[in-house]
Design a protein around this motif. Sequence first.
Motif, PDB file in Angstrom:
ATOM      1  N   SER A 300       0.831  -1.209   0.000  1.00  0.00           N
ATOM      2  CA  SER A 300       0.000   0.000   0.000  1.00  0.00           C
ATOM      3  C   SER A 300       0.864   1.257   0.000  1.00  0.00           C
ATOM      4  CB  SER A 300      -0.935   0.002   1.211  1.00  0.00           C
ATOM      5  OG  SER A 300      -0.186  -0.042   2.411  1.00  0.00           O
ATOM      6  N   GLU A 301       1.990   1.239   0.718  1.00  0.00           N
ATOM      7  CA  GLU A 301       2.893   2.382   0.753  1.00  0.00           C
ATOM      8  C   GLU A 301       3.631   2.538  -0.573  1.00  0.00           C
ATOM      9  OE1 GLU A 301       3.071   4.576   3.216  1.00  0.00           O
ATOM     10  OE2 GLU A 301       1.442   3.423   4.160  1.00  0.00           O
ATOM     11  N   VAL A 302       3.943   1.420  -1.194  1.00  0.00           N
ATOM     12  CA  VAL A 302       4.604   1.467  -2.514  1.00  0.00           C
ATOM     13  C   VAL A 302       3.684   2.111  -3.538  1.00  0.00           C
ATOM     14  CG1 VAL A 302       5.581   0.089  -4.385  1.00  0.00           C
ATOM     15  CG2 VAL A 302       5.992  -0.572  -2.000  1.00  0.00           C
ATOM     16  N   PHE A 303       2.443   1.658  -3.570  1.00  0.00           N
ATOM     17  CA  PHE A 303       1.486   2.218  -4.530  1.00  0.00           C
ATOM     18  C   PHE A 303       1.231   3.698  -4.257  1.00  0.00           C
ATOM     19  CE2 PHE A 303      -0.558  -2.211  -5.208  1.00  0.00           C
ATOM     20  CZ  PHE A 303       0.417  -2.517  -6.154  1.00  0.00           C
ATOM     21  N   LYS A 304       1.181   4.056  -2.981  1.00  0.00           N
ATOM     22  CA  LYS A 304       0.943   5.454  -2.627  1.00  0.00           C
ATOM     23  C   LYS A 304       2.096   6.334  -3.116  1.00  0.00           C
ATOM     24  CE  LYS A 304      -0.773   6.160   1.389  1.00  0.00           C
ATOM     25  NZ  LYS A 304      -0.948   6.298   2.883  1.00  0.00           N
ATOM     26  N   ALA A 305       3.329   5.827  -3.005  1.00  0.00           N
ATOM     27  CA  ALA A 305       4.497   6.589  -3.467  1.00  0.00           C
ATOM     28  C   ALA A 305       4.454   6.784  -4.982  1.00  0.00           C
ATOM     29  CB  ALA A 305       5.782   5.873  -3.062  1.00  0.00           C
ATOM     30  N   LEU A 306       4.054   5.753  -5.699  1.00  0.00           N
ATOM     31  CA  LEU A 306       3.966   5.860  -7.162  1.00  0.00           C
ATOM     32  C   LEU A 306       2.856   6.817  -7.583  1.00  0.00           C
ATOM     33  CD1 LEU A 306       4.440   2.115  -8.221  1.00  0.00           C
ATOM     34  CD2 LEU A 306       6.128   3.960  -8.301  1.00  0.00           C
ATOM     35  N   GLU A 307       1.746   6.775  -6.885  1.00  0.00           N
ATOM     36  CA  GLU A 307       0.632   7.669  -7.210  1.00  0.00           C
ATOM     37  C   GLU A 307       1.047   9.131  -7.063  1.00  0.00           C
ATOM     38  OE1 GLU A 307      -3.493   5.321  -6.223  1.00  0.00           O
ATOM     39  OE2 GLU A 307      -2.363   6.145  -4.526  1.00  0.00           O
ATOM     40  N   LYS A 308       1.740   9.433  -5.965  1.00  0.00           N
ATOM     41  CA  LYS A 308       2.174  10.811  -5.726  1.00  0.00           C
ATOM     42  C   LYS A 308       3.241  11.247  -6.728  1.00  0.00           C
ATOM     43  CE  LYS A 308       1.141  11.046  -0.771  1.00  0.00           C
ATOM     44  NZ  LYS A 308       1.714  11.253   0.589  1.00  0.00           N
ATOM     45  N   ALA A 309       4.143  10.330  -7.040  1.00  0.00           N
ATOM     46  CA  ALA A 309       5.260  10.683  -7.912  1.00  0.00           C
ATOM     47  C   ALA A 309       4.832  10.933  -9.347  1.00  0.00           C
ATOM     48  CB  ALA A 309       6.317   9.581  -7.870  1.00  0.00           C
ATOM     49  N   TYR A 310       3.820  10.180  -9.817  1.00  0.00           N
ATOM     50  CA  TYR A 310       3.427  10.270 -11.226  1.00  0.00           C
ATOM     51  C   TYR A 310       2.042  10.879 -11.444  1.00  0.00           C
ATOM     52  CZ  TYR A 310       7.431   7.272 -12.279  1.00  0.00           C
ATOM     53  OH  TYR A 310       8.702   6.758 -12.419  1.00  0.00           O
ATOM     54  N   GLY A 311       1.352  11.170 -10.343  1.00  0.00           N
ATOM     55  CA  GLY A 311       0.022  11.755 -10.487  1.00  0.00           C
ATOM     56  C   GLY A 311      -0.989  10.793 -11.084  1.00  0.00           C
ATOM     57  N   ILE A 312      -0.860   9.514 -10.772  1.00  0.00           N
ATOM     58  CA  ILE A 312      -1.748   8.504 -11.321  1.00  0.00           C
ATOM     59  C   ILE A 312      -2.595   7.900 -10.213  1.00  0.00           C
ATOM     60  CG2 ILE A 312      -0.156   7.938 -13.187  1.00  0.00           C
ATOM     61  CD1 ILE A 312       0.668   5.451 -11.578  1.00  0.00           C
ATOM     62  N   ASN A 313      -3.573   7.111 -10.606  1.00  0.00           N
ATOM     63  CA  ASN A 313      -4.429   6.426  -9.653  1.00  0.00           C
ATOM     64  C   ASN A 313      -4.239   4.925  -9.809  1.00  0.00           C
ATOM     65  OD1 ASN A 313      -6.392   6.100  -7.668  1.00  0.00           O
ATOM     66  ND2 ASN A 313      -8.050   5.949  -9.175  1.00  0.00           N
ATOM     67  N   ILE A 314      -3.878   4.256  -8.727  1.00  0.00           N
ATOM     68  CA  ILE A 314      -3.677   2.810  -8.752  1.00  0.00           C
ATOM     69  C   ILE A 314      -4.809   2.153  -7.981  1.00  0.00           C
ATOM     70  CG2 ILE A 314      -2.158   0.894  -8.121  1.00  0.00           C
ATOM     71  CD1 ILE A 314       0.211   2.763  -8.425  1.00  0.00           C
ATOM     72  N   VAL A 315      -5.530   1.291  -8.653  1.00  0.00           N
ATOM     73  CA  VAL A 315      -6.686   0.617  -8.061  1.00  0.00           C
ATOM     74  C   VAL A 315      -6.308  -0.824  -7.731  1.00  0.00           C
ATOM     75  CG1 VAL A 315      -9.083  -0.077  -8.407  1.00  0.00           C
ATOM     76  CG2 VAL A 315      -8.243   2.065  -9.403  1.00  0.00           C
ATOM     77  N   TYR A 316      -6.545  -1.232  -6.507  1.00  0.00           N
ATOM     78  CA  TYR A 316      -6.236  -2.605  -6.089  1.00  0.00           C
ATOM     79  C   TYR A 316      -7.098  -2.965  -4.886  1.00  0.00           C
ATOM     80  CZ  TYR A 316      -3.536  -0.483  -2.298  1.00  0.00           C
ATOM     81  OH  TYR A 316      -3.159   0.244  -1.192  1.00  0.00           O
ATOM     82  N   ASP A 317      -7.151  -4.235  -4.580  1.00  0.00           N
ATOM     83  CA  ASP A 317      -7.927  -4.689  -3.438  1.00  0.00           C
ATOM     84  C   ASP A 317      -7.015  -4.689  -2.214  1.00  0.00           C
ATOM     85  OD1 ASP A 317      -9.325  -6.194  -1.478  1.00  0.00           O
ATOM     86  OD2 ASP A 317     -10.461  -7.222  -3.052  1.00  0.00           O
ATOM     87  N   ALA A 318      -7.170  -3.683  -1.367  1.00  0.00           N
ATOM     88  CA  ALA A 318      -6.287  -3.533  -0.205  1.00  0.00           C
ATOM     89  C   ALA A 318      -6.407  -4.703   0.756  1.00  0.00           C
ATOM     90  CB  ALA A 318      -6.604  -2.219   0.512  1.00  0.00           C
TER      91      ALA A 318
END
Length: 365
Positions: A300-318
């Motif tokens: 979850s922290e990895v995806f959050k870092a990528l979302e902030k860095a690239y301005g994208i939305n990552i959808v997954y089942d937490a």
Amino acid sequence: MQDYRQYRPIDFISDESFRAWVLENSEDDAAFWEQWMLLNTDKRADILESKGILLSIYKAFENVGDTEVNFELERLNAQLDESEAQQKVFRWPWPKFFYAAASLLLVVGFFWLNRSREASQQIENRIALAQGTTLKWITKENTTEQQMTVNLEDGSTIILQKNSKILYPEKFEKEQRKVILIGEAFFEVAKNPSRPFFVFADKLVTKVLGTSFLIQANEADKTVKVVVKTGKVSVFENTESNLDEHTNHKKLEGLVLTPNQQVVFDETDKRMVRSLVDSPNLLKVPIQNQVFEFNNVPISEVFKALEKAYGINIVYDAEVMKNCYLTASLDDEPLFEKLNLICKTLDAKYEQVDAQIVIYSNGCY
């Protein structure tokens, strides 16, 4: 002023300004009609058709007699009566040589009179011409092999690619800023939320308040692509209803694009496809200095870092991925390679859906 949007070919032929452009090559009228065609692309076929007929009429005038003209004119009016559901017969207030049109029009088969009334009244791509008639428009065309820089009076900058053309007013209106693009250009729009900036490119309109983006209008395959670098833009099809909805306020509504997103509009099937750009870039924010070194970090922290860095939305089942942790060095990898490595490590997969990254995983144990 005349509402040329409602005109059919026969109406254009009877218009004084139109005749001055076609027959006299009037500079002012030529500038007006060329600009009008760019603003009203759905009427371009009618304009060119009317122009061709008018030139043919002019050339054939000497060979047409008044008796024959009057006879054919009556037939013309009768045919219009039938096509207009028994509306009153009218007489055209044209100079003598225009009465010769009836005979010549019959020779070419009245092909333009029999056009569908619905087709001639399409509302797509119509812009309220009255909004710009008092403005002095400037045209810049890049005929070189190099990029051309165009600076606008509001502080905006346009990088015009070769074989491309931009039309813009010498001074923008108080409430809005509008330009017309043919081809490809990169825009750095000066921020001014109180004066939205509109780019008309074929059948697509891009609305921004201040940002940078690329537009590619490909006339060959009838597509328009908008790629956002910074900020936000909204895009919509160039129809009368959309223009009424989106040009009367300063909000960005409809299909909104953010950095690293793009949309491709296909004029043929009127379809917009939003996606991520081929190579998403890090946003120009402090997060870009982050080192993508992960040592047993929750996914979850990895995806959050990528979302902030690239301005994208990552959808997954937490819930499904709550036990997934990542240990990896992803510093030098582009976004999609980062995702490939993450999914390979976690035995997951991803796909892009409407500019979002969707992660599929059975969880980690």
